[in-house]
Write a protein that holds these residues in place. Structure first.
Motif, PDB file in Angstrom:
ATOM      1  N   SER A  57       1.044  -1.785  -7.561  1.00 41.85           N
ATOM      2  CA  SER A  57       2.385  -1.379  -7.137  1.00 41.85           C
ATOM      3  C   SER A  57       3.165  -0.907  -8.363  1.00 41.85           C
ATOM      4  CB  SER A  57       3.124  -2.583  -6.542  1.00 41.85           C
ATOM      5  OG  SER A  57       2.456  -3.060  -5.407  1.00 41.85           O
ATOM      6  N   LYS A  75       7.414  -4.071  -1.941  1.00 42.25           N
ATOM      7  CA  LYS A  75       6.317  -4.503  -1.064  1.00 42.25           C
ATOM      8  C   LYS A  75       6.439  -3.810   0.289  1.00 42.25           C
ATOM      9  CE  LYS A  75       5.719  -9.186  -2.843  1.00 42.25           C
ATOM     10  NZ  LYS A  75       5.778 -10.597  -2.508  1.00 42.25           N
ATOM     11  N   ASN A  76       5.452  -4.031   1.144  1.00 40.37           N
ATOM     12  CA  ASN A  76       5.463  -3.538   2.532  1.00 40.37           C
ATOM     13  C   ASN A  76       5.394  -2.018   2.639  1.00 40.37           C
ATOM     14  OD1 ASN A  76       5.704  -6.196   3.589  1.00 40.37           O
ATOM     15  ND2 ASN A  76       7.879  -6.151   3.034  1.00 40.37           N
ATOM     16  N   THR A 114       1.246  -2.757   1.486  1.00 42.82           N
ATOM     17  CA  THR A 114       1.158  -3.429   0.181  1.00 42.82           C
ATOM     18  C   THR A 114       1.885  -4.781   0.276  1.00 42.82           C
ATOM     19  OG1 THR A 114       3.231  -2.526  -0.695  1.00 42.82           O
ATOM     20  CG2 THR A 114       1.254  -1.179  -0.991  1.00 42.82           C
ATOM     21  N   SER A 115       1.367  -5.768  -0.436  1.00 39.02           N
ATOM     22  CA  SER A 115       2.060  -7.063  -0.432  1.00 39.02           C
ATOM     23  C   SER A 115       1.929  -7.799  -1.757  1.00 39.02           C
ATOM     24  CB  SER A 115       1.534  -7.957   0.689  1.00 39.02           C
ATOM     25  OG  SER A 115       0.277  -8.464   0.341  1.00 39.02           O
ATOM     26  N   VAL A 155      -2.921  -4.210  -5.673  1.00 41.25           N
ATOM     27  CA  VAL A 155      -2.992  -3.976  -4.224  1.00 41.25           C
ATOM     28  C   VAL A 155      -4.442  -3.837  -3.763  1.00 41.25           C
ATOM     29  CG1 VAL A 155      -2.319  -2.398  -2.366  1.00 41.25           C
ATOM     30  CG2 VAL A 155      -0.697  -2.945  -4.197  1.00 41.25           C
TER      31      VAL A 155
END
Ligand code: AMP
Ligand code: GLY
Length: 421
Positions: A333, A342-343, A373-374, A378
């Motif tokens: 990320s 995120k997300n 993505t979290s 990733v």
């Protein structure tokens, strides 16, 4: 065999991918797992991997034959000890042995006592003593927090001022930073040797090299690892022989002398200069992303080997490796290892797989049929090829079809291998 895997990163996805290939596998669970692992194992999210008692209860309920522990925290926290008390086998060391990673001071003192090659060091229990000592030193030096600090407790100080700041920063690591190690800076090229051990026998896996810095050319902040390749040509046969004789066998017998049995994966982080390996650190688990290049090259049945480690009969096992080369590029990320969004939806995973990549999920989550993505790291994109040039070319072709907002990756993974050709 019923297997429970603990963890949720790229390393655990690679473990799941390989364990799933074993004909011995029956039921397969992961706590907590991730969307990639979910293709192979039932992911259980309503119990916490951090609570030993929850994991033990779950393992009993599901008649688990072997628990494979991915990350260091549950090992250092004694999960394997608790499982053993109820007669459940694990792959991974008990708490006393996991101190090799859990306490830098324990590891350094053991290496000193048993003459295992590593950087010279001094230990300090308060910052003022460390600062006084630093006045007498040449630079750079390396300042380390004693305990687990999620890979962030190491600072290379280029001069006296930086070293004072580094000592002050150790406070940010809480209990982990209450004792400090000041270490000689070692020059050379790094490599990772992971090894299987049953407590008596120790067998190195194929060598690998990580890329710890966030930017190309090893610039910027340290990360968990931005990519890896295997084998690492800096680990020649001669170097590997020295690693086995002077480091791996010696640490196992040192632990035995101290009445500690280490079984599982032992990770030796090495600095190699003029063909001489020295230990940078030991970790008590598989490396990440190293596992994402090592396991795709393993020909043998991983589950059989893990069981042999747990049962103390590793010497009966033949462990063989493919002659290929593997490269893994980590897609991170934007902003990592600092803060990041995120997300964000990820596109192109299927396309990259159709081009021949193995995609390992490290920080993702599922939302319906979308993958978001979290986490900081990733995905890991791994390819295996006949040689390193082909592997590099192909891995970046596969990386090129994956997209998410602010995606960051290094463009020089495995470039260090080319100088050996
Ligand atoms: P560690 O968490 O101990 O692996 O340290 C993180 C990184 O810091 C290592 O991968 C090395 O790149 C670097 N490092 C740690 N200790 C030393 C040392 N004594 N000399 C040179 N580099 C070091
Ligand atoms: N790749 C470094 C680690 O697993 O600690």
């Amino acid at each position: 065999m019923n297997v429970l895997l603990i963890g949720s990163g790229g390393r655990e996805h690679a473990l799941a991918w390989k364990i799933f290939q074993s004909p011995r596998l029956k039921k397969f669970y992961a706590v907590p797992g991730n969307p990639g692992i979910a293709e192979f194992a039932e992911c259980v999210e309503n119990i916490s991997a951090e609570k030993n008692s929850d994991v033990v209860k779950f393992a009993q309920e599901k008649n688990i034959d072997l628990v494979v522990v991915g990350p260091e925290a549950p090992l250092v926290n004694g999960l394997v000890d608790e499982l053993e008390k109820v007669g459940i086998k694990s792959f991974g060391p008990k708490a006393a042995a996991a101190q090799l990673e859990g306490s830098k001071i324990f590891a350094k003192q053991l290496m000193e006592k048993y003459k295992i090659p590593t950087a010279n060091f001094e230990i300090f229990e308060n910052p003022d003593d460390a600062k006084k000592f630093l006045k007498t030193q040449n630079f750079p030096v390396v300042i380390k927090a004693d305990g687990l600090a999620a890979g962030k407790g190491v600072i290379i100080a280029k001069n006296f001022e930086e070293s004072l700041e580094a000592v002050d920063e150790m406070k940010n690591f809480g209990a982990a930073g209450s004792k400090i190690v000041v270490e000689e800076f070692m020059e050379g090229e790094e490599a990772s040797i992971l090894a299987f051990t049953d407590g008596k026998n120790i067998v190195p896996m194929i060598s690998a090299q990580d890329h710890k810095k966030i930017f190309d050319g090893d610039e910027g902040l340290n990360t968990g690892g931005m990519g890896a390749y295997s084998p690492a040509p800096v680990v020649t046969e001669e170097v590997l022989r020295k690693v086995e004789e002077k480091i791996l066998k010696k640490i196992i017998s040192a632990l035995n002398e101290e009445k500690i049995i280490y079984q599982g994966c032992l990770y030796a982080g090495l600095m190699i200069k003029d063909g001489e390996p020295k230990v940078v650190e030991f970790n008590c688990r598989f490396g990440d992303p190293e596992t994402q290049v090592v396991l795709p090259l393993l020909e043998s049945d991983l589950l059989e080997i893990m069981l042999a480690c747990a049962e103390g009969n590793l010497s009966d096992k033949k462990i063989s490796w493919k002659k290929d080369t593997a490269v893994c590029v980590v897609l991170a990320s934007g902003g990592y290892p600092k803060s990041y969004k995120k997300n964000l939806p990820i596109e192109g995973i299927k396309k990259a797989e159709s081009l021949g990549a193995i995609i390992f999920h490290a920080g993702t989550k599922r939302d319906g049929d979308k993958i978001l993505t979290s986490g900081g790291r990733v995905l890991g994109v791994t390819v295996t090829e006949k040689n390193i040039r082909q592997a590099i070319e192909k891995v970046y072709k596969c990386v090129g079809v994956i997209k998410f907002e602010d995606m960051h990756f290094r463009k020089d993974i495995a470039a260090k291998a080319l100088k050996y050709i």
